[in-house]
Design a protein around this motif. Structure first.
Motif, mmCIF file in Angstrom:
data_model
loop_
_atom_site.group_PDB
_atom_site.id
_atom_site.type_symbol
_atom_site.label_atom_id
_atom_site.label_comp_id
_atom_site.label_asym_id
_atom_site.label_seq_id
_atom_site.Cartn_x
_atom_site.Cartn_y
_atom_site.Cartn_z
ATOM 1 N N UNK A 24 -1.406 -59.046 -8.899
ATOM 2 C CA UNK A 24 -0.472 -59.338 -9.702
ATOM 3 C C UNK A 24 -0.840 -59.655 -11.189
ATOM 4 N N UNK A 25 -1.977 -59.663 -11.392
ATOM 5 C CA UNK A 25 -2.381 -59.548 -12.774
ATOM 6 C C UNK A 25 -1.953 -58.425 -13.446
ATOM 7 N N UNK A 26 -1.503 -58.323 -14.714
ATOM 8 C CA UNK A 26 -1.022 -57.218 -15.421
ATOM 9 C C UNK A 26 -2.184 -56.124 -15.977
ATOM 10 N N UNK A 27 -2.465 -55.338 -15.163
ATOM 11 C CA UNK A 27 -3.699 -54.264 -15.511
ATOM 12 C C UNK A 27 -3.210 -52.843 -15.121
ATOM 13 N N UNK A 28 -2.958 -52.188 -16.463
ATOM 14 C CA UNK A 28 -2.588 -50.896 -16.218
ATOM 15 C C UNK A 28 -3.726 -49.782 -16.572
ATOM 16 N N UNK A 29 -3.944 -48.995 -15.749
ATOM 17 C CA UNK A 29 -4.934 -47.777 -16.205
ATOM 18 C C UNK A 29 -4.395 -46.581 -15.406
ATOM 19 N N UNK A 30 -4.591 -45.529 -16.074
ATOM 20 C CA UNK A 30 -3.978 -44.146 -15.595
ATOM 21 C C UNK A 30 -4.941 -43.788 -14.223
ATOM 22 N N UNK A 136 -15.412 -60.850 -35.902
ATOM 23 C CA UNK A 136 -14.939 -61.648 -34.639
ATOM 24 C C UNK A 136 -13.426 -62.194 -34.679
ATOM 25 N N UNK A 137 -13.226 -62.653 -35.930
ATOM 26 C CA UNK A 137 -11.733 -63.356 -35.929
ATOM 27 C C UNK A 137 -10.857 -62.016 -35.866
ATOM 28 N N UNK A 138 -11.149 -61.051 -36.530
ATOM 29 C CA UNK A 138 -10.081 -59.573 -36.517
ATOM 30 C C UNK A 138 -10.290 -59.157 -34.965
ATOM 31 N N UNK A 139 -11.155 -59.285 -34.372
ATOM 32 C CA UNK A 139 -11.253 -58.914 -32.900
ATOM 33 C C UNK A 139 -10.228 -59.735 -32.022
ATOM 34 N N UNK A 140 -10.327 -60.902 -32.182
ATOM 35 C CA UNK A 140 -9.593 -61.853 -31.417
ATOM 36 C C UNK A 140 -8.061 -61.941 -31.774
ATOM 37 N N UNK A 141 -7.847 -61.695 -33.140
ATOM 38 C CA UNK A 141 -6.528 -61.479 -33.748
ATOM 39 C C UNK A 141 -5.741 -60.341 -33.295
ATOM 40 N N UNK A 142 -6.576 -59.360 -33.054
ATOM 41 C CA UNK A 142 -5.963 -58.126 -32.721
ATOM 42 C C UNK A 142 -5.783 -57.954 -31.118
ATOM 43 N N UNK A 143 -6.617 -58.675 -30.462
ATOM 44 C CA UNK A 143 -6.596 -58.661 -28.994
ATOM 45 C C UNK A 143 -5.350 -58.627 -28.392
ATOM 46 N N UNK A 147 -0.788 -52.102 -29.160
ATOM 47 C CA UNK A 147 -0.726 -50.754 -30.036
ATOM 48 C C UNK A 147 -1.983 -49.935 -29.920
ATOM 49 N N UNK A 148 -1.704 -48.386 -29.855
ATOM 50 C CA UNK A 148 -2.718 -47.399 -29.467
ATOM 51 C C UNK A 148 -3.413 -47.830 -28.231
ATOM 52 N N UNK A 149 -2.477 -48.249 -27.217
ATOM 53 C CA UNK A 149 -3.012 -48.599 -25.675
ATOM 54 C C UNK A 149 -3.992 -49.623 -26.036
ATOM 55 N N UNK A 150 -3.964 -50.462 -26.821
ATOM 56 C CA UNK A 150 -5.136 -51.758 -26.826
ATOM 57 C C UNK A 150 -6.238 -51.418 -27.510
ATOM 58 N N UNK A 193 -9.804 -43.579 -25.405
ATOM 59 C CA UNK A 193 -9.219 -44.578 -24.819
ATOM 60 C C UNK A 193 -7.742 -44.723 -25.060
ATOM 61 N N UNK A 194 -7.332 -44.273 -26.190
ATOM 62 C CA UNK A 194 -5.945 -44.635 -26.689
ATOM 63 C C UNK A 194 -5.008 -43.563 -26.036
ATOM 64 N N UNK A 195 -5.663 -42.255 -25.674
ATOM 65 C CA UNK A 195 -4.929 -41.274 -25.075
ATOM 66 C C UNK A 195 -4.679 -41.333 -23.667
ATOM 67 N N UNK A 196 -5.333 -42.219 -22.861
ATOM 68 C CA UNK A 196 -5.258 -42.301 -21.445
ATOM 69 C C UNK A 196 -4.089 -42.428 -20.860
#
Length: 231
Positions: A24-30, A136-143, A147-150, A193-196
């Motif tokens: 049920x967890x939202x995980x999408x992988x090609x 670190x702050x930028x990473x968790x802010x963008x997490x 966009x761009x498949x994460x 990773x983005x193109x997956x």
């Protein structure tokens, strides 16, 4: 029965299939594409071998050059953990194992950037901590952004790699372009990773495993730069 199926039958039930809660967890992988099987992502899972191989290769270089320091051992150990955590996530994806994937990556990034800033580039402690805090702050802010498949969450690390790599290239008398090269390989990894999903929907191909393989190369290059610095 194939080899992967035989291995699966020997694993505990937790590893056999993703639980209902996990499903049920939202995980999408090609590659997984909705499958609940342990080996629903064989390429994504097995391509994590790139990380322990990179770690072993760096440790061999460090031993030959007599620089098997505690910091080197830490980086090598974290590289192993990155591979293990990613393997677990890509075989049993859920809201718990996703952090087993993310946390070792974050710690390895911070450990390398700290060593690079404080010891390789000889920044002050305050400046080094400020750089780590920004990453670190930028990473968790963008997490949370998809966009761009994460992949956007990794852009701060990419920017730091390229900037610090240019500074290291000016200062290192030996193998000066290792960090810049790691940044270039990281761009290729992010592209894969983005193109997956796009590659899957258009051509029936999945590219996430290339992200793992390229990142194994990134880890090797970065850890090698630390070994070169210690000589």
């Amino acid at each position: 029965m194939g080899m992967l199926q035989r291995i699966e039958t020997m694993l505990p039930s937790f590893w056999g299939k993703v639980s209902t809660a996990s499903a049920c967890w939202d995980y999408k992988n090609a590659e997984r594409n909705g499958s609940l099987e342990f080996w629903g992502e064989p390429w994504n899972a097995l391509s994590n071998i790139a990380f322990p191989l990179a770690a072993i290769a760096v440790w061999i270089v460090a031993r030959r050059r007599g620089v098997t320091t505690p910091a080197t051992a830490l980086l090598v150990g974290l590289a192993f953990l990155v591979g293990a955590g990613s393997f677990v996530f890509h075989t049993v994806p859920n809201s718990i194992t996703v952090w087993m994937d993310r946390i070792p990556i974050a710690i390895l990034q911070l450990a390398f950037f700290w060593l690079c800033c404080r010891h390789m580039l000889r920044f002050s402690t305050r400046s080094s901590l400020a750089i780590l805090a920004c990453i670190l702050v930028s990473y968790f802010t963008l997490l949370p952004f998809k966009m761009l498949n994460g992949s956007i969450q990794y852009f701060p690390a990419l920017l730091a790699l390229l900037l610090l790599g240019c500074l290291w290239a000016e200062r290192s008398p030996k193998e000066p372009y290792l960090i810049v090269a790691a940044g270039v390989v990281f761009i290729l990894a992010l592209t894969a990773r983005t193109m997956d999903w796009t590659a899957w929907t258009k051509w029936g191909l999945h590219t996430h495993f290339i992200w793992h393989l390229c990142n194994g190369g990134v880890v090797y290059l970065l850890l090698r730069s630390w070994v070169v610095h210690l000589e």
